[in-house]
Write an enzyme that holds these catalytic residues in place. Structure first.
Site, mmCIF file in Angstrom:
data_model
loop_
_atom_site.group_PDB
_atom_site.id
_atom_site.type_symbol
_atom_site.label_atom_id
_atom_site.label_comp_id
_atom_site.label_asym_id
_atom_site.label_seq_id
_atom_site.Cartn_x
_atom_site.Cartn_y
_atom_site.Cartn_z
ATOM 1 C CD GLU A 188 20.227 -0.542 -21.148
ATOM 2 O OE1 GLU A 188 19.749 -1.609 -20.769
ATOM 3 O OE2 GLU A 188 20.843 -0.430 -22.230
ATOM 4 C CG HIS A 244 13.114 -4.347 -23.827
ATOM 5 N ND1 HIS A 244 13.431 -3.179 -23.148
ATOM 6 C CD2 HIS A 244 14.172 -4.618 -24.616
ATOM 7 C CE1 HIS A 244 14.629 -2.773 -23.541
ATOM 8 N NE2 HIS A 244 15.102 -3.622 -24.435
ATOM 9 C CG ASP A 245 16.742 -5.621 -21.780
ATOM 10 O OD1 ASP A 245 16.436 -6.194 -22.834
ATOM 11 O OD2 ASP A 245 17.435 -4.576 -21.736
ATOM 12 C CG ASP A 295 20.683 -0.155 -26.258
ATOM 13 O OD1 ASP A 295 19.874 -0.651 -25.467
ATOM 14 O OD2 ASP A 295 21.551 -0.816 -26.865
ATOM 15 C CG ASP A 328 15.628 2.018 -27.543
ATOM 16 O OD1 ASP A 328 16.815 2.127 -27.200
ATOM 17 O OD2 ASP A 328 14.773 1.382 -26.905
#
Ligand code: ISL
Ligand code: CA
Length: 540
Positions: free
Chosen positions: A247, A319-320, A193, A98
């Site tokens: 993302e 994970h969100d 991210d 990430d």
């Protein structure tokens, strides 16, 4: 369509805090991941996306980084990560990490120096004398006063996550050095991210009034975004055989095509959010009843608009996000809906992403007590909602359904008291459904979701049409069945998914062969609840 390994591969996302704890401190870690490589290999995945493991005060569980070139003690050491890379490469699994560079932690050296106006760090972040009215993803306001510097700083997320000033060339050089550091260690790429937020209008004008994220017109996919990504690509990414997935929040296909068109040399693919808003109104906390058309329309739009230009990611969970069975499937038909959803999404054009636990049909933890929650976004939204006058009951209803902690509980390796995750006390409670839903019991069952995922991954390797073929909707306006066709010069696939818990009349395709099916038995003339079939036909 250009052929690439990252288009053909299947990605598995690990959220390290909850994957596997090797030293019984209750926190998942890198040695724990290494222990589970055989499990990952047996699933058949090709690439791992590892959520942040860098040094961090963990206000946002690693998405607030205080040292990009070191590992958080609770996750392990630099030697552990080197060992992970080596062990994964031995079994031909690639690793992407990430890259969280829209913001740092407020504990990062850069921020501390910026607060003190030390040399080049003075303008590393966004500072203003007056408060700007922008809203934040995690707080009501995005600008917070810093007592030491006597100015306001920008944080689009939590207060401990100040946004970097990308207009500053020194910031961009430092980011390049981070990217280089990890690629030189041998990793194979990055998940970037909130990458479409990095470029801002540095005049910081007040935003026009909006319910959510006031001021977003000054930083959402700002034109400079393309300039900065192209620069990273030219100076670093292009020098390695790596891939990047951005993302991108509130992105549309036009911008996604700019970002992922190979000629432009920016990113390789992006995560868009349209389809996972199928049960919400703009903001995830305004939950609405799920309707198939609200999933089908955005997915079909993205398939059609990116075909031949950009490249899609295929995902339902991360994970969100809460677990997809709770949102789009049925707890009463857990096996059927888990396998149907996997069929629906992973047979589309794009790179599949599987989130830990999804492959065994994990469902939401759904903790009833607010005290059990650990996620900063969840706790902040509760406070905000209460301040706005929503009742405790109303807020808990939202949280039980939408909280990120729903999918952040320890991986359920077996049905024992500690889930096979740790012998210590886990950092967050176990998923209350761990006894029935776990890797061990799934793999022993004749209705194994894991085995179905293995099947999908195998088929993807046999039939290139699944990766590169065109996409066409079939009977688009049908509100109960999602069906589409994938084809190339030689092969045709037809995917049929029943999104209801009822038998739906369906005429058998006698000209085709069924190559994947989530029921043992065909029922003549109908699709059974949450039934999914993949038909195959050789064209030439
Ligand atoms: O999590 C969300 C909805 O619950 C999103 O609004 C999310 O905050 C947004 O997609 C950005 O996510 C990424 O950046 C955040 C981090 O908290 C998330 O975990 C990460 O995926 C800030 O770094
Ligand atoms: Ca540990």
């Amino acid at each position: 369509m250009r052929k690439e390994w990252y288009k053909e591969g299947v990605v598995y996302q690990i959220w390290p805090r909850s994957f596997k704890d090797s030293n019984n401190d209750g926190i998942g870690d890198i040695p724990g991941i290494i222990e589970k490589i055989p499990y990952l290999k047996s699933l058949g995945i090709d690439i791992i996306w590892l959520s942040p493991v860098y040094k961090s005060p963990m206000e946002d569980f690693g998405y607030d980084i205080s040292d990009y070139k070191d590992i958080a003690t609770e996750f392990g050491t630099m030697d552990d990560i080197k060992r992970l890379i080596k062990e994964l490469h031995k079994v031909k699994i690639k690793l992407i990490m990430d890259l969280v560079v829209n913001h740092t932690s407020h504990e990062h050296e850069w921020f501390k120096k910026s607060v003190k106006r030390e040399g080049k760090y003075t303008d590393y972040y966004h500072w203003e004398d007056k408060k700007v009215n922008w809203g934040s993803f995690f707080e009501k306001e995005a600008w917070t006063y810093n007592e030491d510097r006597k100015q306001y700083y920008l944080h689009l997320f939590a207060k401990g996550q100040p946004d970097l000033n990308w207009d500053n060339p020194d910031v961009r050089e430092d980011v390049k050095s981070i990217i280089k550091f990890w690629l030189d260690l041998g990793i194979d790429g990055f998940r970037c991210d909130v990458i479409n937020l990095i470029a801002k209008n540095n005049a910081h004008p007040n935003g026009k009034s909006a319910l959510f994220l006031r001021g977003k017109e000054h930083y959402l996919s700002h034109p400079n975004l393309h300039k900065y990504l192209h620069e990273l690509n030219r100076d670093v990414f292009s020098k390695y055989d790596c891939f990047t997935v951005g993302e991108t929040v509130f992105v549309n296909p036009q911008v996604a095509n700019l970002l992922t068109n190979p000629e432009r040399k920016e990113l390789d693919m992006v995560f868009q959010f349209d389809h996972i808003a199928a049960d919400a109104r703009v903001v995830k906390w305004f939950i609405k009843k799920f309707k198939l058309m609200n999933l089908k329309k955005p997915l079909s739009k993205w398939q059609n608009k990116l075909n031949g230009k950009g490249w899609n990611t295929l995902y339902l969970e991360n994970h969100d996000q809460p677990r997809s069975i709770n949102r789009f499937g049925s707890l009463d038909y857990r096996y059927e809906s888990a396998t149907m959803l996997a069929t629906m999404i992973y047979f589309q054009q794009g790179t599949p992403f599987i989130y830990q636990g999804q492959e065994i049909g994990t469902i939401n933890a759904g903790f009833k007590d607010l005290k059990t929650y650990k996620d900063v976004e969840t706790l902040n939204i509760y406070d905000l909602g209460r301040k706005l006058g929503f009742s405790h009951k109303r807020m808990m209803k939202k949280i039980i359904y939408m909280s990120r902690d729903n999918s952040r509980t320890p991986m359920q390796w077996n049905g024992n008291k500690n889930c096979g995750f740790t012998d210590g006390k886990p950092w967050i409670d176990y998923n209350p459904h761990s006894k029935e839903i776990n890797v061990d019991s799934d793999q022993k069952s004749d209705k194994s979701i894991f085995k179905f995922y293995q099947e999908i991954i195998k088929l993807r390797k046999i039939h290139p049409v699944i990766v590169y073929g065109h996409y066409n909707d079939i009977d688009f306006h049908n509100k109960q069945i999602y069906s589409y066709r994938r084809y190339d010069k030689t092969t045709e696939l037809i995917i049929v998914c029943n999104f209801t818990d009822k038998d739906i009349p369906y005429e058998e395709r006698k000209t085709h062969q069924v190559i994947l099916h989530n029921y043992q038995e065909h029922k003549e003339g109908s699709l059974q609840p949450y039934e999914a079939r993949v038909y195959y036909k050789k064209l030439s």
